[in-house]
Design a protein around this motif. Structure first.
Motif, PDB file in Angstrom:
ATOM      1  N   SER A 326      20.826  50.563  40.025  1.00 15.96           N
ATOM      2  CA  SER A 326      20.343  51.843  39.753  1.00 15.96           C
ATOM      3  C   SER A 326      19.457  51.579  38.316  1.00 15.96           C
ATOM      4  N   LEU A 327      18.341  52.513  38.209  1.00 14.90           N
ATOM      5  CA  LEU A 327      17.724  52.479  36.847  1.00 14.90           C
ATOM      6  C   LEU A 327      17.869  53.903  36.559  1.00 14.90           C
ATOM      7  N   ASP A 328      18.512  54.890  36.986  1.00 15.48           N
ATOM      8  CA  ASP A 328      18.869  56.396  36.354  1.00 15.48           C
ATOM      9  C   ASP A 328      19.982  55.860  35.429  1.00 15.48           C
ATOM     10  N   VAL A 329      19.948  56.061  34.112  1.00 12.90           N
ATOM     11  CA  VAL A 329      21.031  55.882  33.319  1.00 12.90           C
ATOM     12  C   VAL A 329      22.105  56.415  33.313  1.00 12.90           C
ATOM     13  N   GLU A 330      22.270  57.932  33.697  1.00 14.21           N
ATOM     14  CA  GLU A 330      23.457  58.637  33.764  1.00 14.21           C
ATOM     15  C   GLU A 330      24.355  58.266  34.866  1.00 14.21           C
ATOM     16  N   THR A 331      23.395  58.258  36.248  1.00 13.30           N
ATOM     17  CA  THR A 331      24.014  57.881  37.570  1.00 13.30           C
ATOM     18  C   THR A 331      24.467  56.486  37.256  1.00 13.30           C
ATOM     19  N   THR A 332      24.099  55.633  36.492  1.00 17.91           N
ATOM     20  CA  THR A 332      24.502  53.963  36.346  1.00 17.91           C
ATOM     21  C   THR A 332      25.699  54.376  35.662  1.00 17.91           C
ATOM     22  N   LEU A 333      25.736  54.905  34.479  1.00 15.10           N
ATOM     23  CA  LEU A 333      27.139  54.909  33.871  1.00 15.10           C
ATOM     24  C   LEU A 333      28.155  55.675  34.439  1.00 15.10           C
ATOM     25  N   GLN A 334      28.016  56.557  35.256  1.00 15.27           N
ATOM     26  CA  GLN A 334      29.110  57.124  35.918  1.00 15.27           C
ATOM     27  C   GLN A 334      29.409  56.287  36.707  1.00 15.27           C
ATOM     28  N   GLN A 335      28.608  55.696  37.526  1.00 15.90           N
ATOM     29  CA  GLN A 335      29.279  54.702  38.608  1.00 15.90           C
ATOM     30  C   GLN A 335      30.070  53.524  37.741  1.00 15.90           C
ATOM     31  N   LEU A 336      29.534  53.099  36.388  1.00 11.46           N
ATOM     32  CA  LEU A 336      30.419  52.235  35.893  1.00 11.46           C
ATOM     33  C   LEU A 336      31.575  52.617  35.452  1.00 11.46           C
ATOM     34  N   ALA A 337      31.698  53.748  34.959  1.00  7.18           N
ATOM     35  CA  ALA A 337      33.002  54.585  34.632  1.00  7.18           C
ATOM     36  C   ALA A 337      34.120  54.591  35.847  1.00  7.18           C
ATOM     37  N   THR A 338      33.418  54.749  37.008  1.00  6.82           N
ATOM     38  CA  THR A 338      34.615  55.093  38.000  1.00  6.82           C
ATOM     39  C   THR A 338      34.815  53.573  38.485  1.00  6.82           C
ATOM     40  N   PHE A 339      33.994  52.629  38.219  1.00 10.60           N
ATOM     41  CA  PHE A 339      34.337  51.467  38.817  1.00 10.60           C
ATOM     42  C   PHE A 339      35.453  50.566  37.708  1.00 10.60           C
ATOM     43  N   VAL A 341      37.793  52.386  36.239  1.00  8.70           N
ATOM     44  CA  VAL A 341      39.149  53.045  36.370  1.00  8.70           C
ATOM     45  C   VAL A 341      39.545  52.778  37.795  1.00  8.70           C
ATOM     46  N   PRO A 342      40.591  52.072  38.106  1.00 10.84           N
ATOM     47  CA  PRO A 342      41.680  51.614  37.441  1.00 10.84           C
ATOM     48  C   PRO A 342      41.811  50.146  37.013  1.00 10.84           C
ATOM     49  N   ARG A 343      40.529  49.620  37.517  1.00 13.88           N
ATOM     50  CA  ARG A 343      40.710  47.944  37.130  1.00 13.88           C
ATOM     51  C   ARG A 343      40.872  47.626  35.862  1.00 13.88           C
ATOM     52  N   LEU A 344      40.337  48.039  34.725  1.00 16.24           N
ATOM     53  CA  LEU A 344      40.571  47.850  33.452  1.00 16.24           C
ATOM     54  C   LEU A 344      41.234  48.876  32.569  1.00 16.24           C
ATOM     55  N   ALA A 345      41.231  50.154  32.966  1.00 16.05           N
ATOM     56  CA  ALA A 345      41.715  51.307  32.429  1.00 16.05           C
ATOM     57  C   ALA A 345      42.108  52.447  33.117  1.00 16.05           C
ATOM     58  N   ALA A 364      35.684  58.952  33.938  1.00 11.90           N
ATOM     59  CA  ALA A 364      36.452  58.879  34.988  1.00 11.90           C
ATOM     60  C   ALA A 364      37.925  58.822  34.626  1.00 11.90           C
ATOM     61  N   HIS A 365      38.787  59.187  35.499  1.00  8.19           N
ATOM     62  CA  HIS A 365      40.159  59.072  35.026  1.00  8.19           C
ATOM     63  C   HIS A 365      40.798  58.549  36.366  1.00  8.19           C
ATOM     64  N   ALA A 366      41.881  57.699  36.141  1.00  8.93           N
ATOM     65  CA  ALA A 366      42.728  57.345  37.247  1.00  8.93           C
ATOM     66  C   ALA A 366      43.524  58.588  38.032  1.00  8.93           C
ATOM     67  N   ASN A 367      43.553  59.604  37.408  1.00 12.08           N
ATOM     68  CA  ASN A 367      44.285  60.769  37.937  1.00 12.08           C
ATOM     69  C   ASN A 367      43.231  61.764  38.280  1.00 12.08           C
ATOM     70  N   LEU A 449      37.729  52.992  26.495  1.00 16.27           N
ATOM     71  CA  LEU A 449      38.856  52.562  27.546  1.00 16.27           C
ATOM     72  C   LEU A 449      40.103  53.058  26.955  1.00 16.27           C
ATOM     73  N   VAL A 450      40.772  53.738  27.979  1.00 18.63           N
ATOM     74  CA  VAL A 450      42.353  54.080  27.366  1.00 18.63           C
ATOM     75  C   VAL A 450      43.303  53.898  28.494  1.00 18.63           C
ATOM     76  N   ALA A 451      44.228  53.367  28.050  1.00 16.75           N
ATOM     77  CA  ALA A 451      45.462  53.086  28.965  1.00 16.75           C
ATOM     78  C   ALA A 451      46.401  54.319  28.771  1.00 16.75           C
ATOM     79  N   ALA A 452      46.744  54.908  30.175  1.00 16.93           N
ATOM     80  CA  ALA A 452      47.597  56.093  29.933  1.00 16.93           C
ATOM     81  C   ALA A 452      48.902  56.091  30.915  1.00 16.93           C
ATOM     82  N   GLU A 453      48.935  56.374  31.987  1.00 12.75           N
ATOM     83  CA  GLU A 453      49.909  56.424  33.100  1.00 12.75           C
ATOM     84  C   GLU A 453      50.662  55.090  33.367  1.00 12.75           C
TER      85      GLU A 453
END
Length: 850
Positions: A326-339, A341-345, A364-367, A449-453
């Motif tokens: 996608s070329l929509d900035v906010e949509t792309t970055l939200q999809q990236l954040a969801t992707f 978590v939890p693969r990397l953080a 995005a948060h794993a919980n 990127l944050v590690a928590a649980e």
């Protein structure tokens, strides 16, 4: 029994005498093997010095004792079985077993047992030669253990598995009571305990990591690469004063370095409760075990690194695919954040720098329950641009931050206020890294990127992956921003070239839409146009230039303006499109366009149509049936060599004509036909009013977005035979011609011949001309309302304005009212604060006289 007799008895089948007896006694006395004899009652009768050394009993204690003093409990009955075989005349050779020493320890022996024969041939007992085979057995056991260790290590793939196997086997091999494996960290300054056994978690809580330079056994071994063998608590404290105050439960330790390819990367430590020395063969055995473990662990680490590399590449490849989707900035970055978590953080947030302010665009948060908490934190406590850590600091510096462990001091530095600090604490942060989103030498934002649980602690490897991901995201954001700017410019240009307003004509209703392609697709060259001529004809055009972007929009502008000029110059649709075709073929690049051009006669309700490579318009008749407008087609503009054919169609009152571009009906992989059928179904059930009709059609066909631009132009031909004429037009001289045409068309609908109705048209024109000139000030915008009704044979025309009447300007003016009275049977003028109303009546059907 005298020593000599015992020796003779142990070594000969009968008592010896003579010079040879001393010779055999000397052999028995000097033998390194234990030699003893026992009678038929299993009582020891002779015992050489080697037997005393092997079993710990001197001869005076052993002789006369039952042989059972040497038999361990688990071997009970074994000597009787051996004696039974000997008494049967058999010789038992190389019989491996165990015997009990005086101190209670077991010794592995190999026995050779032979019968003792008397002169009369009877067997009085047995001689036993015992050889200590403990060393050989230990060697065999250790070889077997090494083989078993090698097999088990070969099965272990992950470093954690190798550590567990190495510890288990090393502990069992030396009967150690506890053990631990320490590995160097990536920086080479710290040792981390990777596995342990026999220690309590509490005792190791403060030793999970420690410095290589510390005065500790494992640190020393890692530094020097030399094993440490510590016997006794005194030696331990003497060599390592740092342990003086520690509670020491183990009195001896063996620490051996893990070495591979000439480098030490850790150590294995074994602890023993008793003070014990480490014999050379034990040291060599432990070193062999540790070396096997080192090879396996190094292999496992390499395998794990390869796995991480493959996973990293796969992760980044999938992330790149997502970023390119996608070329929509906010949509792309939200999809990236969801992707992420939890693969990397466990938690991911993205901030962008916009007009000097830091804007939170994705989280995005794993919980899932904590996602809203994180968003609330972003909403209520925006990032402080001057914060010394976290996203603001990274955006300012363009340098990454890695926080393996999040401390209270770090939280306090990152939180803008006490309330935000409490919310952050509630997120349970353990480790974090913040990396800049950079592209083309500038920082666009930051990825947190944050590690928590999970309890994960980020390393430099994780930071490397995060930085690679951020670089890709930064380029995607930059490309999206560049695209958005060009897209806005193209859309702005596109819209500026389209009509601002549609004509308001009696008996007709018009509506139009232009929808740019969805985000991620370039603007095309779709357009629509309306040209209202003074001769009573309305020209409708919908076209589409091949190509994308500003280039297509600019070409569209050239074609639209050229076609408009040809029409205003008096060209018919066929002539205008033919000239446009010749013009397009002179462009530097071969431009191709499709279009439909309809010239509609408002009085005759007749459409003259030309179609050049464009989808056919649809018409919905008064009965609701939807069909394609039967217009003969030709090749697109810029391709056609000959003239475009013309089709003339009569349009019934109550009909809807829909002109559109192919972006409305064409979908990738489907072609145009399914979309066209869907459009027909939508138009069939759409509202009759033009504006709601277009809204209905667009909703039905573009719910999932459009891959291309869409332009639509809708014309409704009203049923006016039994309806009054109602118009509201600007109070401008340019509106007089459309008013005249509207009144003429309405009169035609009333079946009034213009030879009998031209006076009504002229009178209405004079009333409107007076209103446009006298009702409003020169700079004042105003409107005129016209109504015409048929009441039996009479026509009643009312003209109303909302201004204040002004005196005529100049000389020889003010004849309008005179003309109105001349043309009409009756004229009434009423002036008030709300404006001026002129009401005129004329009876029709009296021929063409006055």
């Amino acid at each position: 029994m005298p020593r000599r007799q015992a020796a003779d008895t142990a070594t000969t089948p009968s008592n010896r005498s003579g010079p040879g007896a001393g010779y055999f006694e000397a052999i028995v006395e000097s033998s390194e093997d234990a030699i003893l004899s026992k009678d038929r009652n299993l009582v020891i009768r002779s015992w050489n010095p080697a037997a005393a050394a092997l079993y710990g009993y001197p001869a005076e204690e052993a002789i006369g004792q039952p042989i059972s003093i040497l038999i361990p409990e688990h071997r009970a009955g074994e000597e009787r079985d051996i004696l039974r075989r000997v008494l049967d005349g058999q010789r038992v050779g190389h019989y491996d077993t165990e015997r009990l020493r005086k101190d209670g320890t077991l010794v592995a022996v190999s026995l050779s047992v032979s019968p003792i024969s008397e002169p009369d041939g009877s067997i009085s007992g047995a001689s036993v030669i015992a050889r200590d085979v403990s060393g050989r057995r230990r060697a065999a056991d250790r070889a077997a253990r090494l083989q078993h260790l090698t097999t088990e290590l070969a099965k272990a793939v992950a470093p954690e598995e190798v550590v567990n196997v190495a510890l288990r086997e090393a502990l069992a091999a030396l009967n150690a009571h506890a053990g631990a494996v320490g590995l160097l960290d990536e920086g080479g300054d710290t040792i981390r305990v990777a596995g342990y056994s026999g220690y309590s978690h509490t005792s190791l809580a403060s030793w999970e990591t420690f410095a290589v330079k510390a005065a500790l056994p494992m640190s020393e071994v890692v530094r020097t690469g030399t094993p440490a063998w510590v016997v006794g608590q005194e030696e331990l404290v003497s060599r390592y004063p740092a342990l003086a105050g520690a509670e020491i439960k183990f009195r001896s330790r063996a620490v051996v370095p893990l070495r591979a390819d000439g480098r030490v990367f850790g150590a294995i430590s074994l602890s023993f409760r008793e003070a014990r020395s480490f014999e050379p063969d034990e040291r060599a055995f432990l070193e062999a075990i540790v070396q096997q473990a080192a090879y396996a662990l190094d292999r496992a680490r390499l395998h794990a690194a390869e796995q991480r590399t493959r996973q990293k590449l796969d992760f980044l490849a999938r992330a790149s695919e997502l970023l390119a989707h996608s070329l929509d900035v906010e949509t792309t970055l939200q999809q990236l954040a969801t992707f992420v978590v939890p693969r990397l953080a466990d938690w991911c947030a993205v901030d962008l720098l916009s007009d000097g302010e830091i804007k939170a665009v994705a989280v995005a948060h794993a919980n899932p329950a904590k996602v809203e908490l994180a968003r609330e934190l972003q909403r209520r406590h925006p990032a402080d641009p001057d914060a010394p850590v976290a996203a603001p600091a990274v955006i300012r510096s363009g340098r990454s931050e890695l926080h393996p462990a999040i401390t209270e001091e770090l939280l306090a530095a990152a939180a803008p206020d006490d309330e935000a600090l409490e919310i952050i604490r509630g997120l349970g942060l353990v480790s974090a890294m913040v990396v800049p989103l950079r592209a083309r030498g500038r920082t666009l934002g930051a990825l947190t990127l944050v590690a928590a649980e999970s309890g994960r602690r980020f390393t430099s490897d994780d930071l490397e992956v995060a930085e690679d991901l951020a670089r890709r995201a930064g380029l995607a954001v930059e490309n999206a921003m560049l695209y958005a700017r060009e897209h806005r410019a193209a859309v702005t240009l596109q819209r500026s070239l389209l009509p601002r307003d549609l004509p308001r004509l009696p008996g007709l209703q018009l509506a139009a839409r232009y929808l740019p392609a969805g985000v991620g697709a370039d603007v095309g060259g779709d357009w629509y146009d309306t040209i209202d001529l003074a001769d009573g004809r309305l020209h409708l055009v919908v076209g589409d230039v091949a190509g994308r972007g500003i280039r297509a929009a600019s070409v569209m502008g050239q074609l639209r303006n050229a076609l408009r000029a040809y029409v205003l110059d008096g060209c018919s649709p066929q002539e205008a499109v033919g000239r446009l075709n010749r013009l397009a073929r002179t462009f530097e690049s071969s431009e191709m366009a499709t279009l439909v051009h309809i010239s509609f006669d408002l009085r005759k309700r007749e459409a003259e149509c030309v179609r050049a490579g464009h989808p056919p318009p649809l018409i919905r008749g008064p009965n609701g049936e939807v069909t394609e407008l039967a217009i003969q087609g030709s090749l697109p503009i810029g391709v056609s060599q000959g003239p475009c054919p013309t089709t003339t169609i009569q349009i019934e009152p109550g009909s809807l004509i829909l002109m559109y571009t192919d972006g409305l009906v064409e979908r990738r992989g489907e072609g145009i036909k399914p979309g066209l059928e869907k459009l027909k179904r939508a138009l069939r059930t759409a509202p009759a009013e033009p504006e709601p009709c277009l809204d209905f059609v667009l909703h039905a066909l573009t719910q999932t977005g459009s891959e291309d631009d869409v332009a639509l132009l809708l014309m409704r031909v009203d049923k006016t035979a039994d309806q009054p004429l109602e118009l509201t037009v600007p109070a401008e001289p340019s509106a007089l011609a459309p008013i005249r045409r509207a009144v003429e068309a309405w009169l035609a609908d009333q079946r009034i011949d213009l030879r009998d109705g031209w006076q009504i048209v002229a009178a209405c024109n004079e009333a409107c001309a007076n209103a446009s000139e006298h009702a409003y000030a020169p700079t004042q915008a105003g409107s005129i309302e016209i109504e015409a009704r048929k009441q039996g044979p009479r026509i009643v025309v009312t003209v109303h304005d909302h201004g204040q009447w002004r005196r005529p300007r100049g000389h020889d003016r003010g004849r309008g009212l005179t003309l109105m009275n001349y043309f009409m049977d009756r004229v009434d003028v009423e002036r008030s604060q709300e404006g001026t109303t002129v009401r005129m009546e004329r009876t029709v059907g009296r021929g063409n006289g006055t």
